[in-house]
Design a protein around this motif. Structure first.
Motif, PDB file in Angstrom:
ATOM      1  N   LYS A 187       0.827  -1.211   0.000  1.00  0.00           N
ATOM      2  CA  LYS A 187       0.000   0.000   0.000  1.00  0.00           C
ATOM      3  C   LYS A 187       0.863   1.263   0.000  1.00  0.00           C
ATOM      4  O   LYS A 187       0.480   2.296   0.542  1.00  0.00           O
ATOM      5  CB  LYS A 187      -0.955   0.012   1.203  1.00  0.00           C
ATOM      6  N   LYS A 188       2.023   1.145  -0.638  1.00  0.00           N
ATOM      7  CA  LYS A 188       2.930   2.294  -0.729  1.00  0.00           C
ATOM      8  C   LYS A 188       3.648   2.293  -2.077  1.00  0.00           C
ATOM      9  O   LYS A 188       3.837   1.250  -2.681  1.00  0.00           O
ATOM     10  CB  LYS A 188       3.987   2.235   0.383  1.00  0.00           C
ATOM     11  N   ILE A 189       4.019   3.485  -2.527  1.00  0.00           N
ATOM     12  CA  ILE A 189       4.925   3.640  -3.662  1.00  0.00           C
ATOM     13  C   ILE A 189       6.183   4.279  -3.089  1.00  0.00           C
ATOM     14  O   ILE A 189       6.194   5.457  -2.743  1.00  0.00           O
ATOM     15  CB  ILE A 189       4.323   4.523  -4.766  1.00  0.00           C
ATOM     16  N   GLY A 190       7.224   3.469  -2.939  1.00  0.00           N
ATOM     17  CA  GLY A 190       8.387   3.928  -2.202  1.00  0.00           C
ATOM     18  C   GLY A 190       7.981   4.108  -0.749  1.00  0.00           C
ATOM     19  O   GLY A 190       7.506   3.185  -0.103  1.00  0.00           O
ATOM     20  N   ASP A 191       8.116   5.350  -0.262  1.00  0.00           N
ATOM     21  CA  ASP A 191       7.695   5.667   1.107  1.00  0.00           C
ATOM     22  C   ASP A 191       6.375   6.437   1.149  1.00  0.00           C
ATOM     23  O   ASP A 191       5.924   6.834   2.219  1.00  0.00           O
ATOM     24  CB  ASP A 191       8.780   6.492   1.811  1.00  0.00           C
ATOM     25  N   ILE A 192       5.771   6.645  -0.032  1.00  0.00           N
ATOM     26  CA  ILE A 192       4.534   7.426  -0.111  1.00  0.00           C
ATOM     27  C   ILE A 192       3.330   6.490  -0.038  1.00  0.00           C
ATOM     28  O   ILE A 192       3.197   5.576  -0.869  1.00  0.00           O
ATOM     29  CB  ILE A 192       4.469   8.246  -1.410  1.00  0.00           C
ATOM     30  N   PRO A 193       2.422   6.664   0.924  1.00  0.00           N
ATOM     31  CA  PRO A 193       1.255   5.788   1.040  1.00  0.00           C
ATOM     32  C   PRO A 193       0.319   5.933  -0.163  1.00  0.00           C
ATOM     33  O   PRO A 193       0.140   7.044  -0.692  1.00  0.00           O
ATOM     34  CB  PRO A 193       0.567   6.264   2.323  1.00  0.00           C
ATOM     35  N   LEU A 194      -0.260   4.826  -0.602  1.00  0.00           N
ATOM     36  CA  LEU A 194      -1.273   4.870  -1.648  1.00  0.00           C
ATOM     37  C   LEU A 194      -2.561   5.465  -1.098  1.00  0.00           C
ATOM     38  O   LEU A 194      -2.863   5.311   0.097  1.00  0.00           O
ATOM     39  CB  LEU A 194      -1.591   3.455  -2.140  1.00  0.00           C
ATOM     40  N   LYS A 195      -3.323   6.124  -1.946  1.00  0.00           N
ATOM     41  CA  LYS A 195      -4.651   6.521  -1.510  1.00  0.00           C
ATOM     42  C   LYS A 195      -5.504   5.253  -1.413  1.00  0.00           C
ATOM     43  O   LYS A 195      -5.219   4.240  -2.069  1.00  0.00           O
ATOM     44  CB  LYS A 195      -5.268   7.526  -2.488  1.00  0.00           C
ATOM     45  N   LYS A 196      -6.517   5.293  -0.594  1.00  0.00           N
ATOM     46  CA  LYS A 196      -7.336   4.117  -0.337  1.00  0.00           C
ATOM     47  C   LYS A 196      -8.003   3.636  -1.620  1.00  0.00           C
ATOM     48  O   LYS A 196      -8.604   4.418  -2.362  1.00  0.00           O
ATOM     49  CB  LYS A 196      -8.385   4.415   0.725  1.00  0.00           C
ATOM     50  N   MET A 197      -7.893   2.335  -1.879  1.00  0.00           N
ATOM     51  CA  MET A 197      -8.508   1.759  -3.079  1.00  0.00           C
ATOM     52  C   MET A 197      -9.955   1.386  -2.800  1.00  0.00           C
ATOM     53  O   MET A 197     -10.275   0.785  -1.771  1.00  0.00           O
ATOM     54  CB  MET A 197      -7.728   0.509  -3.517  1.00  0.00           C
ATOM     55  N   SER A 198     -10.828   1.740  -3.727  1.00  0.00           N
ATOM     56  CA  SER A 198     -12.236   1.358  -3.623  1.00  0.00           C
ATOM     57  C   SER A 198     -12.403  -0.084  -4.091  1.00  0.00           C
ATOM     58  O   SER A 198     -11.474  -0.697  -4.622  1.00  0.00           O
ATOM     59  CB  SER A 198     -13.088   2.283  -4.487  1.00  0.00           C
ATOM     60  N   PHE A 199     -13.600  -0.618  -3.920  1.00  0.00           N
ATOM     61  CA  PHE A 199     -13.874  -1.979  -4.407  1.00  0.00           C
ATOM     62  C   PHE A 199     -13.629  -2.063  -5.906  1.00  0.00           C
ATOM     63  O   PHE A 199     -13.064  -3.038  -6.403  1.00  0.00           O
ATOM     64  CB  PHE A 199     -15.322  -2.368  -4.090  1.00  0.00           C
ATOM     65  N   LYS A 200     -14.035  -1.019  -6.632  1.00  0.00           N
ATOM     66  CA  LYS A 200     -13.847  -0.996  -8.085  1.00  0.00           C
ATOM     67  C   LYS A 200     -12.373  -1.003  -8.444  1.00  0.00           C
ATOM     68  O   LYS A 200     -11.965  -1.674  -9.393  1.00  0.00           O
ATOM     69  CB  LYS A 200     -14.528   0.238  -8.688  1.00  0.00           C
TER      70      LYS A 200
END
Length: 356
Positions: A187-200
């Motif tokens: 749930k990260k790109i490098g040290d940057i957190p991903l935004k929350k993924m929806s079901f879609k």
């Protein structure tokens, strides 16, 4: 590291650039999005890809060399679709229609990648914090390659200007079989957190992975056999991977581009955003129409980074405006006349980064 902040300046160079570019489109009475030239090119690439895929998969040439050659061309078409259709679509510049832009962007899913991950990695992070080590994932090739002086040096980096060709070929395969999954599960790109993924988002991540694996591995395994299918796929993905790698690297990792780091106390970068983009980005072979056509204007990388929502078909025209503004404001505009000189500069850059 925390996400850095940009310095603000008055008057703003970025504001002046935007005014001049907006005036250009207003005076011409044209849209900054793509037009029939881009759509025609997109159609040529997609039809060519489908025709070649069908031929090599279901009507496989008896000659091994011909089949192998078709797989190389297929890899070139994969890269071409990525450059011209997916890339403009992902930036919302393929068309004025959000539906067409979305359709263009998700071609990445058919080719094996995740549009969600690409949007975060490329549109959000790379375009904002270009060449900032620890934030821009595009210059993170550790431990195999050292792309910035702030990165740890290993002994093997002394030879990276010789062996980089090999690793660049693996970009596409690494991307679709490892990199996307690493981002998904950490749930990260490098040290940057991903935004929350929806079901879609979750659904399409897995749907496109399964679809591309079936298309490139399962179906060919049935029609031509497992070993020929794997050989054909690897041929295509290595060819496409190298082209994708070299084009993007020539835009940012050459001798004259900068790798700014934020102040350790304030967390601020030295320049305002537009100047930062000009210091970290380079153009190459902008007079070569064949290269410009194939790479989707990404040889006009300066224009793309300053105005990512403008379609690449307008880059030759707006580049003149940007060059003039840079001269007036005493901002360096980095450009290599030929692709060969840009490649030579990239090799020299890698050699320098490999030194102790």
């Amino acid at each position: 590291m925390q996400t850095p902040k940009f310095t603000t300046h008055t008057p703003s160079f970025h504001a002046e650039l935007k005014k001049r570019i907006n005036d250009y489109f207003t005076e011409k009475g044209i849209s900054p999005a793509g037009n029939y030239k881009l759509w025609t090119k997109g159609l040529i690439l997609v039809v060519g890809f489908i025709a070649l895929y069908v031929h090599v998969t279901f009507f496989t040439p008896a000659s091994m060399w011909l089949a192998w050659g078709e797989c190389i061309i297929l890899g070139c078409l994969i890269a071409g679709i990525g450059f011209n259709i997916m890339h403009d679509g992902a930036h919302g510049s393929f068309s004025n229609s959000p539906v067409l832009n979305k359709a263009a962007a998700v071609t990445l899913g058919v080719l094996g990648g995740s549009h969600f991950m690409w949007n975060m990695k490329h549109n959000v992070i790379h375009h904002a914090y270009t060449n900032v080590d620890g934030v821009d994932d595009d210059i993170d090739a550790k431990p195999f390659l050292r792309m910035a002086s702030t990165q740890k040096r290993y002994k093997m980096h002394k030879y990276q200007h010789l062996y980089f060709w090999f690793f660049y070929c693996w970009l596409h395969a690494f991307w679709i079989f490892f990199s996307d999954y690493k981002k998904y599960f950490t749930k990260k790109i490098g040290d940057i957190p991903l935004k929350k993924m929806s079901f879609k988002d979750h659904f399409y991540f897995w749907f496109h992975k399964v679809l591309s694996y079936c298309m490139f591995l399962v179906v060919p395994s049935i029609t031509v056999g497992v070993v020929p299918a794997i050989v054909g796929f690897m041929t295509a993905t290595l060819a496409g991977g190298f082209i994708l790698s070299i084009v993007f690297q020539l835009a940012h990792t050459v001798e004259h581009t900068s790798f700014p780091m934020p102040d350790v106390v304030t967390g601020k970068l030295e320049d305002e955003w537009a100047v930062h983009q000009l210091k970290t980005t380079a153009n190459f072979a902008t007079k070569n129409k064949a290269i410009s056509w194939y790479v989707g204007g990404l040889n006009f990388q300066v224009e793309h980074h300053l105005f990512p929502k403008i379609s690449h078909i307008h880059y030759p025209a707006i580049s003149k405006i940007i060059k003039k503004a840079c001269e007036e404001y005493n901002v360096t505009y980095i450009e290599y006349k030929y692709m060969t000189t840009a490649v030579a500069s990239h090799i020299a850059f890698l050699k320098e980064m490999g030194k102790a």
